[in-house]
Design a protein around this motif. Structure first.
Motif, PDB file in Angstrom:
ATOM      1  N   THR A 192       0.859  -1.175   0.000  1.00 30.57           N
ATOM      2  CA  THR A 192       0.000   0.000   0.000  1.00 30.57           C
ATOM      3  C   THR A 192       0.903   1.235   0.000  1.00 30.57           C
ATOM      4  O   THR A 192       2.097   1.164   0.332  1.00 30.57           O
ATOM      5  CB  THR A 192      -0.904   0.047   1.249  1.00 30.57           C
ATOM      6  OG1 THR A 192      -0.077   0.228   2.410  1.00 30.57           O
ATOM      7  CG2 THR A 192      -1.751  -1.210   1.383  1.00 30.57           C
ATOM      8  N   VAL A 193       0.332   2.358  -0.376  1.00 33.75           N
ATOM      9  CA  VAL A 193       1.090   3.611  -0.338  1.00 33.75           C
ATOM     10  C   VAL A 193       1.555   3.884   1.086  1.00 33.75           C
ATOM     11  O   VAL A 193       2.693   4.313   1.309  1.00 33.75           O
ATOM     12  CB  VAL A 193       0.238   4.780  -0.896  1.00 33.75           C
ATOM     13  CG1 VAL A 193       0.896   6.120  -0.631  1.00 33.75           C
ATOM     14  CG2 VAL A 193      -0.002   4.589  -2.390  1.00 33.75           C
ATOM     15  N   SER A 194       0.718   3.596   2.067  1.00 34.58           N
ATOM     16  CA  SER A 194       1.093   3.792   3.470  1.00 34.58           C
ATOM     17  C   SER A 194       2.272   2.919   3.862  1.00 34.58           C
ATOM     18  O   SER A 194       3.200   3.377   4.540  1.00 34.58           O
ATOM     19  CB  SER A 194      -0.088   3.501   4.392  1.00 34.58           C
ATOM     20  OG  SER A 194      -1.091   4.468   4.217  1.00 34.58           O
ATOM     21  N   GLU A 195       2.253   1.657   3.460  1.00 35.85           N
ATOM     22  CA  GLU A 195       3.357   0.753   3.796  1.00 35.85           C
ATOM     23  C   GLU A 195       4.671   1.242   3.188  1.00 35.85           C
ATOM     24  O   GLU A 195       5.704   1.274   3.864  1.00 35.85           O
ATOM     25  CB  GLU A 195       3.057  -0.666   3.300  1.00 35.85           C
ATOM     26  CG  GLU A 195       1.974  -1.371   4.077  1.00 35.85           C
ATOM     27  CD  GLU A 195       1.520  -2.658   3.406  1.00 35.85           C
ATOM     28  OE1 GLU A 195       1.131  -3.579   4.150  1.00 35.85           O
ATOM     29  OE2 GLU A 195       1.549  -2.761   2.161  1.00 35.85           O
ATOM     30  N   LEU A 196       4.627   1.619   1.923  1.00 33.84           N
ATOM     31  CA  LEU A 196       5.835   2.085   1.257  1.00 33.84           C
ATOM     32  C   LEU A 196       6.331   3.396   1.869  1.00 33.84           C
ATOM     33  O   LEU A 196       7.532   3.586   2.059  1.00 33.84           O
ATOM     34  CB  LEU A 196       5.596   2.256  -0.246  1.00 33.84           C
ATOM     35  CG  LEU A 196       6.812   2.697  -1.061  1.00 33.84           C
ATOM     36  CD1 LEU A 196       7.980   1.737  -0.886  1.00 33.84           C
ATOM     37  CD2 LEU A 196       6.437   2.832  -2.529  1.00 33.84           C
TER      38      LEU A 196
END
Length: 81
Positions: free
Chosen positions: A32-36
């Motif tokens: 996810t964008v959050s994870e990255l």
């Protein structure tokens, strides 16, 4: 490991081009964008901490071996500035 009960929401404003790169990389890696984003921030902060350690370790190294013999001269020149 992320402990979800302590996660804070933060808004970050990105230029369109950087946002597109972030989304593309997240999709490419299956994140996810959050994870990255979390991964990138953690990596950046670890690297910054390592650079600070290197700077601290080299502090005071002038490359000269006669500093202790010349301390009075060095102090006079520094005070005169």
């Amino acid at each position: 490991m992320v402990c979800w009960h302590t996660v804070k929401r933060t808004t970050v404003k990105l230029p369109d081009e950087l946002d597109a790169k972030l989304r593309h990389e997240a999709q490419r890696r299956g994140l996810t964008v959050s994870e990255l984003t979390r991964e990138a921030i953690e990596t950046h902060l670890r690297a910054a901490k390592g650079r600070r350690r290197l700077l601290a370790a080299s502090a005071g190294r002038s490359g000269r071996n006669d500093v202790s013999e010349r301390i009075e001269e060095i102090l006079r020149s520094e005070v005169g500035r």
